[in-house]
Enzyme design. Sequence first.
Site, PDB file in Angstrom:
ATOM      1  CE  LYS A  11      24.398 -17.264   4.864  1.00 37.18           C
ATOM      2  NZ  LYS A  11      25.276 -18.325   4.313  1.00 37.18           N
ATOM      3  CE1 TYR A  51      25.443 -21.422   8.913  1.00 36.30           C
ATOM      4  CE2 TYR A  51      26.302 -19.343   9.737  1.00 36.30           C
ATOM      5  CZ  TYR A  51      25.515 -20.052   8.834  1.00 36.30           C
ATOM      6  OH  TYR A  51      24.801 -19.390   7.866  1.00 36.30           O
ATOM      7  CG  ASN A 114      25.515 -18.552   0.652  1.00 36.94           C
ATOM      8  OD1 ASN A 114      25.508 -17.837   1.655  1.00 36.94           O
ATOM      9  ND2 ASN A 114      25.332 -19.857   0.717  1.00 36.94           N
ATOM     10  CG  HIS A 117      21.055 -19.922   7.084  1.00 38.12           C
ATOM     11  ND1 HIS A 117      21.704 -21.126   6.904  1.00 38.12           N
ATOM     12  CD2 HIS A 117      20.126 -20.139   8.052  1.00 38.12           C
ATOM     13  CE1 HIS A 117      21.197 -22.019   7.739  1.00 38.12           C
ATOM     14  NE2 HIS A 117      20.232 -21.446   8.448  1.00 38.12           N
ATOM     15  CD  GLU A 128      18.889 -22.980  11.219  1.00 41.04           C
ATOM     16  OE1 GLU A 128      19.955 -23.522  10.889  1.00 41.04           O
ATOM     17  OE2 GLU A 128      18.083 -22.505  10.379  1.00 41.04           O
TER      18      GLU A 128
END
Length: 142
Positions: A11, A51, A114, A117, A128
């Site tokens: 990310k 998302y 975080n 993913h 995905e």
Amino acid sequence: MAIERTFSIIKPDAVSATKIGAVISKLETGGLRVIASRMVHLTGDQARRFYAVHKDRPFYGALVKFMTEGPIVVQVLEGENAIARNREVMGATNPAEAADGTIRKELGTNIERNAVHGSDGPDTARQEIAFFFPECDLPPAE
Ligand code: CMP
């Protein structure tokens, strides 16, 4: 257990902190092989579509803003039990709850920022991977 594929994102927080190498090192040490990889800077529309499953959650708008703030690395990982293994190496969604030695424990800041993913199951992994990688960019499955 058969060889599986899963989808992974490094990310914007981890990319801007120059932790791409640190993340990949953890994944590889954890038994996962990077078989496709690309750096992209998501548009708002792409992030909202990726998302979409979270569209009714209170954090959706902030998540889309975060995921578009800078480049990300999208990758396909392969290995035995790759989906579960990647989730183990990443650690819990909230870095405060992640086990020692996991990516999110070491590199995550909070439940939103975080660091990584990973797909949560076989159907999501397929969807995905297809979102970012045309079949012709992937090595044939074993
Ligand atoms: P990820 O595994 O990419 O899946 C959805 C993302 O939404 C999650 O990691 C976090 O970056 C973000 N997020 C922000 N707040 C929450 C929350 N309360 N619960 C789950 N995910 C959250």
